[in-house]
Scaffold this motif. Structure first.
Motif, short mmCIF file in Angstrom:
data_model
loop_
_atom_site.label_atom_id
_atom_site.label_comp_id
_atom_site.label_asym_id
_atom_site.label_seq_id
_atom_site.Cartn_x
_atom_site.Cartn_y
_atom_site.Cartn_z
N ARG A 40 -8.64 -5.58 2.64
CA ARG A 40 -9.95 -4.94 2.50
C ARG A 40 -10.99 -5.63 3.39
O ARG A 40 -11.80 -4.96 4.03
N LYS A 41 -10.95 -6.95 3.46
CA LYS A 41 -11.88 -7.68 4.33
C LYS A 41 -11.62 -7.35 5.79
O LYS A 41 -12.56 -7.23 6.59
N ARG B 27 -10.41 -4.53 6.95
CA ARG B 27 -10.93 -3.18 7.18
C ARG B 27 -12.43 -3.21 7.45
O ARG B 27 -12.95 -2.44 8.27
N GLN B 28 -13.14 -4.10 6.76
CA GLN B 28 -14.60 -4.16 6.89
C GLN B 28 -15.05 -4.60 8.28
O GLN B 28 -16.22 -4.42 8.64
N ALA C 42 -13.51 -6.84 -5.13
CA ALA C 42 -12.25 -6.25 -4.67
C ALA C 42 -11.08 -6.76 -5.51
O ALA C 42 -10.17 -5.99 -5.84
N GLN D 162 -17.30 -3.80 -0.38
CA GLN D 162 -16.96 -4.63 -1.53
C GLN D 162 -16.93 -6.12 -1.18
O GLN D 162 -16.47 -6.51 -0.11
N THR E 176 0.84 -1.20 0.00
CA THR E 176 0.00 0.00 0.00
C THR E 176 0.87 1.25 0.00
O THR E 176 1.95 1.26 0.59
N GLY F 1 -14.95 0.69 -0.53
CA GLY F 1 -14.15 -0.45 -0.11
C GLY F 1 -14.73 -1.22 1.06
O GLY F 1 -14.61 -2.45 1.13
#
Length: 292
Positions: free
Chosen positions: A159-160, A162-163, A134, A129, A99, A126
């Motif tokens: 990303r998962k 973060r969710q 994603a 998603q 990142t 995001g």
């Protein structure tokens, strides 16, 4: 599941501690220059510390507390512990090699946010998603370079993770997303991936801490002509609201009152112009039927 590190994240803790030290310095009527001298640094170093933009050395904090004449041993120890915790790495730092550096601060703020209001014109946000969607998104914008599968999966895992702020047991964050209708019709990853993503939006928008609104084509033009942005609000008075605007190779973080007020007004206008959550549910189901 992501490993939850320091509660609130180190970014938020640095901002909180920096704001506290600034108030103490001002109450003691001590200049930044004199404070910098006390910790063998400069005026600019004190400014960066007070804004939470750099890590804290416990020794520096201890010296500043002495300079500011903090006599309460319990309060001193609390602030020193805060300095130690603010230097702990967040769980997301294991992805630093994948990142951009300008995104790291956002991850630290996102995990600490109590309310996230976001406006999106190109992709599903995001935090909403699906893994397949994603995967398709992270490959975009790479030009001719194709990411190795292992890197793609790590980014999808990020990303998962973060969710999880939306489903955590303690104080789950609230998400209020306004999304342009074009996002719902753009077949990122193909029509099957898009259909599954839209079905997930129908499901997740029923959660009590998720509000989803769609800006329909039928509404014409809208207030936010400058593109996507997010507003982050926190539960601690020492953490100011922040506007986050992401560009192709950088990001902007705004916390001045006049900037915040302008973006809050814009977001409010978008929310008024958008379909209601119930209308959004109907629009989602109708688009799903069209592409099935």
């Amino acid at each position: 599941m992501a490993e939850q590190g320091t509660p609130g994240g180190p970014t938020a803790l640095r901002i909180m501690l920096g704001a506290h030290l600034r108030r103490m310095r001002e109450d003691a009527n001590i200049s930044r220059s004199d404070a910098g001298w006390a910790i063998r640094g400069s005026e600019s170093k004190i400014s960066r510390l007070e804004l939470g933009r750099v890590g804290f050395k416990v020794r520096d904090v201890d010296d500043l507390l002495t300079l500011y004449k903090l006599d309460d041993p319990a309060e001193r120890e609390r602030l020193l512990n805060l300095a130690r915790e603010a230097n702990n790495p967040g769980w997301w730092q294991r992805y630093d090699d994948l990142t951009p550096t300008w995104f790291h601060s956002y991850l630290g703020l996102e995990v600490a946010a109590q309310l996230i209001r976001t406006y999106e014109v190109q992709f599903v946000p995001g935090l909403l998603q699906t893994p397949d969607y994603a995967r398709a998104v992270v490959q975009l914008g790479r030009g001719e370079r194709v990411l190795p599968d292992a890197e793609v999966e790590r980014l999808v895992t990020l990303r998962k993770s973060r969710q999880e702020i939306l489903t955590r047991d303690e104080r789950p964050a609230r998400l209020w997303a306004v999304v342009d209708e074009a996002v719902l019709r753009r077949p990122i990853g193909g029509w099957a991936v898009l259909r599954a993503q839209l079905e997930y939006l129908v499901e997740v928008s029923r959660k009590p801490n998720v509000t989803l609104q769609i800006l329909p084509f039928s509404g014409g033009g809208y207030a936010a002509t400058g593109g996507a942005f997010s507003l982050l609000r926190f539960g601690d008075a020492d953490l100011p609201d922040i506007v986050y605007i992401e560009h192709l190779t950088s990001a902007v973080y705004l916390d001045k009152r006049e900037d915040l007020d302008e973006y809050v007004v814009t977001m409010d206008s978008l929310s008024i112009a958008a379909s209601t959550p119930r209308q959004t549910q109907h629009l989602l189901t109708s688009i799903i039927a069209e592409i099935s």
